[in-house]
Design a protein around this motif. Structure first.
Motif, PDB file in Angstrom:
ATOM      1  N   LEU A  49       0.843  -1.193   0.000  1.00 11.54           N
ATOM      2  CA  LEU A  49       0.000   0.000   0.000  1.00 11.54           C
ATOM      3  C   LEU A  49       0.876   1.240   0.000  1.00 11.54           C
ATOM      4  N   MET A  50       0.377   2.283  -0.621  1.00 15.50           N
ATOM      5  CA  MET A  50       1.138   3.517  -0.732  1.00 15.50           C
ATOM      6  C   MET A  50       0.804   4.497   0.391  1.00 15.50           C
ATOM      7  N   ASN A  51      -0.208   4.193   1.171  1.00 17.13           N
ATOM      8  CA  ASN A  51      -0.644   5.155   2.180  1.00 17.13           C
ATOM      9  C   ASN A  51      -0.303   4.661   3.580  1.00 17.13           C
ATOM     10  N   GLY A  52      -0.453   5.553   4.519  1.00 19.91           N
ATOM     11  CA  GLY A  52      -0.223   5.216   5.918  1.00 19.91           C
ATOM     12  C   GLY A  52      -0.966   6.224   6.776  1.00 19.91           C
ATOM     13  N   PRO A  53      -1.092   5.948   8.061  1.00 20.35           N
ATOM     14  CA  PRO A  53      -1.869   6.851   8.906  1.00 20.35           C
ATOM     15  C   PRO A  53      -1.206   8.198   9.159  1.00 20.35           C
ATOM     16  N   GLY A  54       0.081   8.303   9.010  1.00 23.69           N
ATOM     17  CA  GLY A  54       0.757   9.572   9.270  1.00 23.69           C
ATOM     18  C   GLY A  54       0.810   9.879  10.755  1.00 23.69           C
ATOM     19  N   HIS A  65      -7.034   2.796  10.392  1.00 30.74           N
ATOM     20  CA  HIS A  65      -6.670   3.293   9.062  1.00 30.74           C
ATOM     21  C   HIS A  65      -6.198   2.190   8.113  1.00 30.74           C
ATOM     22  N   PRO A  66      -5.240   1.341   8.496  1.00 28.89           N
ATOM     23  CA  PRO A  66      -4.789   0.315   7.545  1.00 28.89           C
ATOM     24  C   PRO A  66      -5.904  -0.648   7.142  1.00 28.89           C
ATOM     25  N   TRP A  67      -6.803  -0.929   8.067  1.00 31.82           N
ATOM     26  CA  TRP A  67      -7.894  -1.863   7.775  1.00 31.82           C
ATOM     27  C   TRP A  67      -8.940  -1.239   6.882  1.00 31.82           C
ATOM     28  N   LEU A  68      -9.206   0.047   7.079  1.00 35.40           N
ATOM     29  CA  LEU A  68     -10.140   0.750   6.202  1.00 35.40           C
ATOM     30  C   LEU A  68      -9.572   0.843   4.783  1.00 35.40           C
ATOM     31  N   ALA A 121      -8.144  19.419   8.179  1.00 33.09           N
ATOM     32  CA  ALA A 121      -8.204  19.564   9.637  1.00 33.09           C
ATOM     33  C   ALA A 121      -6.876  19.205  10.300  1.00 33.09           C
ATOM     34  N   LEU A 122      -6.262  18.134   9.857  1.00 30.05           N
ATOM     35  CA  LEU A 122      -4.989  17.733  10.460  1.00 30.05           C
ATOM     36  C   LEU A 122      -3.802  18.411   9.796  1.00 30.05           C
ATOM     37  N   GLY A 123      -3.996  18.854   8.564  1.00 29.33           N
ATOM     38  CA  GLY A 123      -2.899  19.521   7.851  1.00 29.33           C
ATOM     39  C   GLY A 123      -1.725  18.595   7.593  1.00 29.33           C
ATOM     40  N   ASP A 124      -2.018  17.305   7.346  1.00 27.54           N
ATOM     41  CA  ASP A 124      -0.921  16.352   7.181  1.00 27.54           C
ATOM     42  C   ASP A 124      -0.479  16.151   5.734  1.00 27.54           C
ATOM     43  N   GLY A 125      -1.073  16.918   4.804  1.00 26.85           N
ATOM     44  CA  GLY A 125      -0.653  16.834   3.410  1.00 26.85           C
ATOM     45  C   GLY A 125      -1.000  15.513   2.737  1.00 26.85           C
TER      46      GLY A 125
END
Length: 139
Positions: A49-54, A65-68, A121-125
């Motif tokens: 996967l290319m994403n992560g919770p940050g 997050h990973p399960w969703l 809201a989190l501003g995590d980009g």
């Protein structure tokens, strides 16, 4: 390569699901969706996967997050596989393809809202990961 493939297939699948909800299971579009949906799942399975919770995502959302994310891939891959099966003449006793596309678009909408919330809201980009470089100035 993984990023470009994931981004291209992500946006292609999104556009195709919208078109399939609007017009029903048009064979040409359904074939492209089936192939691209299975392809994005293959990329995620083979390359990760290319994403992560940050770091800014905390608590229950961080844990789920990973399960969703995996659930979105399962949903996309499942609908793509069923689409291909039906297009090849197989019998499917579940919801119609039109209903499946609607359910997938609904899940995709929740997915998008979550990532928009993260980005604003989190501003995590977060959206920078999946947005093509040429469009990142709009973020």
């Amino acid at each position: 390569m993984r990023r470009n493939a994931t981004m291209t297939l992500h946006w292609l699948n999104f556009g195709l699901v919208i078109l399939l909800v609007a017009g029903g299971p048009i064979p040409f579009l359904a074939w492209i969706f089936a192939i691209s949906g299975l392809a994005i799942c293959a990329v995620a399975t083979l390359r990760g996967l290319m994403n992560g919770p940050g770091p800014k995502l905390q608590g229950t959302l961080r844990a789920t997050h990973p399960w969703l994310s995996r659930a979105m891939y399962v949903g996309t891959g499942g609908v793509a596989a069923i689409t291909m099966w039906v297009l090849l003449g197989g019998d499917w006793g579940g919801p119609s393809l039109s209903e499946l596309y609607f359910y997938l678009l609904s899940a995709s909408s929740l997915h998008a809202i979550f990532h928009l919330w993260r980005h604003t809201a989190l501003g995590d980009g977060e959206l920078r990961r999946i947005t093509p470089t040429m469009m990142q100035g709009m973020l």
